[in-house]
Scaffold this active site. Structure first.
Site, PDB file in Angstrom:
ATOM      1  N   LYS A  16       1.420   5.112   5.618  1.00 52.45           N
ATOM      2  CA  LYS A  16       2.035   6.257   4.937  1.00 52.45           C
ATOM      3  C   LYS A  16       1.240   6.717   3.713  1.00 52.45           C
ATOM      4  O   LYS A  16       0.986   7.907   3.553  1.00 52.45           O
ATOM      5  CB  LYS A  16       3.454   5.841   4.534  1.00 52.45           C
ATOM      6  CG  LYS A  16       4.208   6.803   3.696  1.00 52.45           C
ATOM      7  CD  LYS A  16       5.602   6.264   3.414  1.00 52.45           C
ATOM      8  CE  LYS A  16       5.604   4.935   2.654  1.00 52.45           C
ATOM      9  NZ  LYS A  16       5.050   5.028   1.290  1.00 52.45           N
ATOM     10  N   ARG A  91      13.837   6.646  -1.184  1.00 53.02           N
ATOM     11  CA  ARG A  91      13.917   5.390  -0.438  1.00 53.02           C
ATOM     12  C   ARG A  91      15.345   4.875  -0.315  1.00 53.02           C
ATOM     13  O   ARG A  91      15.565   3.854   0.337  1.00 53.02           O
ATOM     14  CB  ARG A  91      13.091   4.331  -1.157  1.00 53.02           C
ATOM     15  CG  ARG A  91      11.671   4.154  -0.621  1.00 53.02           C
ATOM     16  CD  ARG A  91      10.973   3.186  -1.557  1.00 53.02           C
ATOM     17  NE  ARG A  91       9.899   2.449  -0.983  1.00 53.02           N
ATOM     18  CZ  ARG A  91       8.607   2.653  -1.279  1.00 53.02           C
ATOM     19  NH1 ARG A  91       8.261   3.633  -2.072  1.00 53.02           N
ATOM     20  NH2 ARG A  91       7.684   1.876  -0.774  1.00 53.02           N
ATOM     21  N   ARG A 130      -3.794  -7.001   5.683  1.00 57.82           N
ATOM     22  CA  ARG A 130      -3.972  -6.300   4.408  1.00 57.82           C
ATOM     23  C   ARG A 130      -4.062  -7.320   3.263  1.00 57.82           C
ATOM     24  O   ARG A 130      -4.847  -7.150   2.343  1.00 57.82           O
ATOM     25  CB  ARG A 130      -2.801  -5.330   4.199  1.00 57.82           C
ATOM     26  CG  ARG A 130      -2.982  -4.406   3.063  1.00 57.82           C
ATOM     27  CD  ARG A 130      -2.278  -3.081   3.300  1.00 57.82           C
ATOM     28  NE  ARG A 130      -0.903  -3.103   2.859  1.00 57.82           N
ATOM     29  CZ  ARG A 130      -0.113  -2.025   2.830  1.00 57.82           C
ATOM     30  NH1 ARG A 130      -0.551  -0.869   3.237  1.00 57.82           N
ATOM     31  NH2 ARG A 130       1.132  -2.113   2.411  1.00 57.82           N
ATOM     32  N   ARG A 134      -3.505  -5.974  -3.126  1.00 56.84           N
ATOM     33  CA  ARG A 134      -2.271  -5.525  -3.762  1.00 56.84           C
ATOM     34  C   ARG A 134      -1.441  -6.744  -4.093  1.00 56.84           C
ATOM     35  O   ARG A 134      -1.161  -7.562  -3.231  1.00 56.84           O
ATOM     36  CB  ARG A 134      -1.478  -4.646  -2.792  1.00 56.84           C
ATOM     37  CG  ARG A 134      -1.818  -3.187  -2.908  1.00 56.84           C
ATOM     38  CD  ARG A 134      -1.026  -2.393  -1.920  1.00 56.84           C
ATOM     39  NE  ARG A 134       0.395  -2.389  -2.224  1.00 56.84           N
ATOM     40  CZ  ARG A 134       1.189  -1.380  -1.886  1.00 56.84           C
ATOM     41  NH1 ARG A 134       0.720  -0.331  -1.275  1.00 56.84           N
ATOM     42  NH2 ARG A 134       2.472  -1.436  -2.169  1.00 56.84           N
TER      43      ARG A 134
HETATM   44  P1  AMP Z   1       4.600   1.997  -2.560  1.00 57.12           P
HETATM   45  O1  AMP Z   1       3.249   2.130  -3.170  1.00 57.12           O
HETATM   46  O2  AMP Z   1       5.216   3.306  -2.183  1.00 57.12           O
HETATM   47  O3  AMP Z   1       4.632   1.023  -1.422  1.00 57.12           O
HETATM   48  O4  AMP Z   1       5.559   1.391  -3.699  1.00 57.12           O
HETATM   49  C1  AMP Z   1       5.282   0.141  -4.281  1.00 57.12           C
HETATM   50  C2  AMP Z   1       6.537  -0.410  -4.950  1.00 57.12           C
HETATM   51  O5  AMP Z   1       6.992   0.492  -5.961  1.00 57.12           O
HETATM   52  C3  AMP Z   1       7.738  -0.581  -4.032  1.00 57.12           C
HETATM   53  O6  AMP Z   1       7.696  -1.787  -3.312  1.00 57.12           O
HETATM   54  C4  AMP Z   1       8.883  -0.548  -5.044  1.00 57.12           C
HETATM   55  O7  AMP Z   1       8.964  -1.755  -5.769  1.00 57.12           O
HETATM   56  C5  AMP Z   1       8.406   0.515  -6.017  1.00 57.12           C
HETATM   57  N1  AMP Z   1       8.851   1.856  -5.566  1.00 57.12           N
HETATM   58  C6  AMP Z   1       8.059   2.878  -5.109  1.00 57.12           C
HETATM   59  N2  AMP Z   1       8.798   3.949  -4.793  1.00 57.12           N
HETATM   60  C7  AMP Z   1      10.097   3.603  -5.039  1.00 57.12           C
HETATM   61  C8  AMP Z   1      11.342   4.273  -4.879  1.00 57.12           C
HETATM   62  N3  AMP Z   1      11.411   5.524  -4.364  1.00 57.12           N
HETATM   63  N4  AMP Z   1      12.463   3.611  -5.239  1.00 57.12           N
HETATM   64  C9  AMP Z   1      12.411   2.379  -5.749  1.00 57.12           C
HETATM   65  N5  AMP Z   1      11.289   1.675  -5.895  1.00 57.12           N
HETATM   66  C10 AMP Z   1      10.124   2.275  -5.534  1.00 57.12           C
END
Ligand code: AMP
Length: 187
Positions: A16, A91, A130, A134
């Site tokens: 994504k 989310r 992966r 990260r």
């Molecule tokens: P991502 O890079 O989109 O995978 O986001 C990494 C982390 O950021 C997630 O695992 C959550 O801990 C936090 N995060 C990102 N977007 C959201 C969201 N919309 N709501 C809550 N936590 C988020």
């Protein structure tokens, strides 16, 4: 698809983020990734960044009010003639409702929701590969992220499906293959 903003969804490991960045490179489109925004806050050492890190490092979601407030701020910088690809937001159901309200206030709307679909075994294999890079991709945290997705984000997929906004895009094949399918779905 009629003009408007787009929500890009997909389970952890679906590609994504990569796809959202490609779409954002297209003229007229702006990419808003809540994960990237949290990571930026963390790098800059803001209180929001420190708060978010406590959740991110455990694979849990940052509370809705914090996340929505951050998106609201970011939207102030978006021009009317720009289209937004939301990546990793909303989310949760409360976030989806808050987004509808926020876009409504701005005279905008969600034109479509693209769901990148990858089956569970393939996701597990990708997440295992992966591994590094990260901090939130250790096997334990990756599992937690997947469970949280199933529990809190699947209902958002169903919500958009009920509204007739959801388009499913197979996430198999090369990055370019998936990108071409997403472009076609965007119309
Ligand atoms: P991502 O890079 O989109 O995978 O986001 C990494 C982390 O950021 C997630 O695992 C959550 O801990 C936090 N995060 C990102 N977007 C959201 C969201 N919309 N709501 C809550 N936590 C988020």
């Amino acid at each position: 698809m009629v003009p408007g903003d787009v929500v890009l969804m997909g389970p952890p490991g679906s590609g994504k983020g990569t796809q959202a960045k490609l779409s954002a490179g297209e003229p007229g489109w702006v990419h808003i990734s809540t994960g990237d925004l949290f990571r930026k806050h963390l790098r800059e050492g803001t209180p929001l960044g420190r708060l978010a890190d406590g959740y991110m490092s455990k694979g849990r979601y940052v509370p809705d009010d914090v996340t929505v407030g951050m998106v609201r701020e970011r939207m102030r910088e978006i021009r009317r003639d720009e289209r937004v690809v939301f990546d990793g937001f909303p989310r949760t159901i409360p976030q989806a409702e808050a987004l509808e309200k926020l876009l409504g206030e701005l005279g905008r709307r969600v034109a479509g929701v693209l769901l990148i679909e990858v089956d569970r075994e393939e996701l597990a294999a990708r997440l295992a590969r992966r591994g590094e890079g990260r901090a939130d991709d250790s096997p334990e945290v990756a599992r937690k992220r997947f469970d949280v997705y199933q529990e809190q984000t699947r209902p958002v997929v169903d919500h958009y499906e009920r509204k007739g906004l959801l388009r499913r895009v197979p996430g198999v094949g090369s990055v370019e293959d998936v990108h071409a399918r997403l472009r076609a779905a965007l119309g």
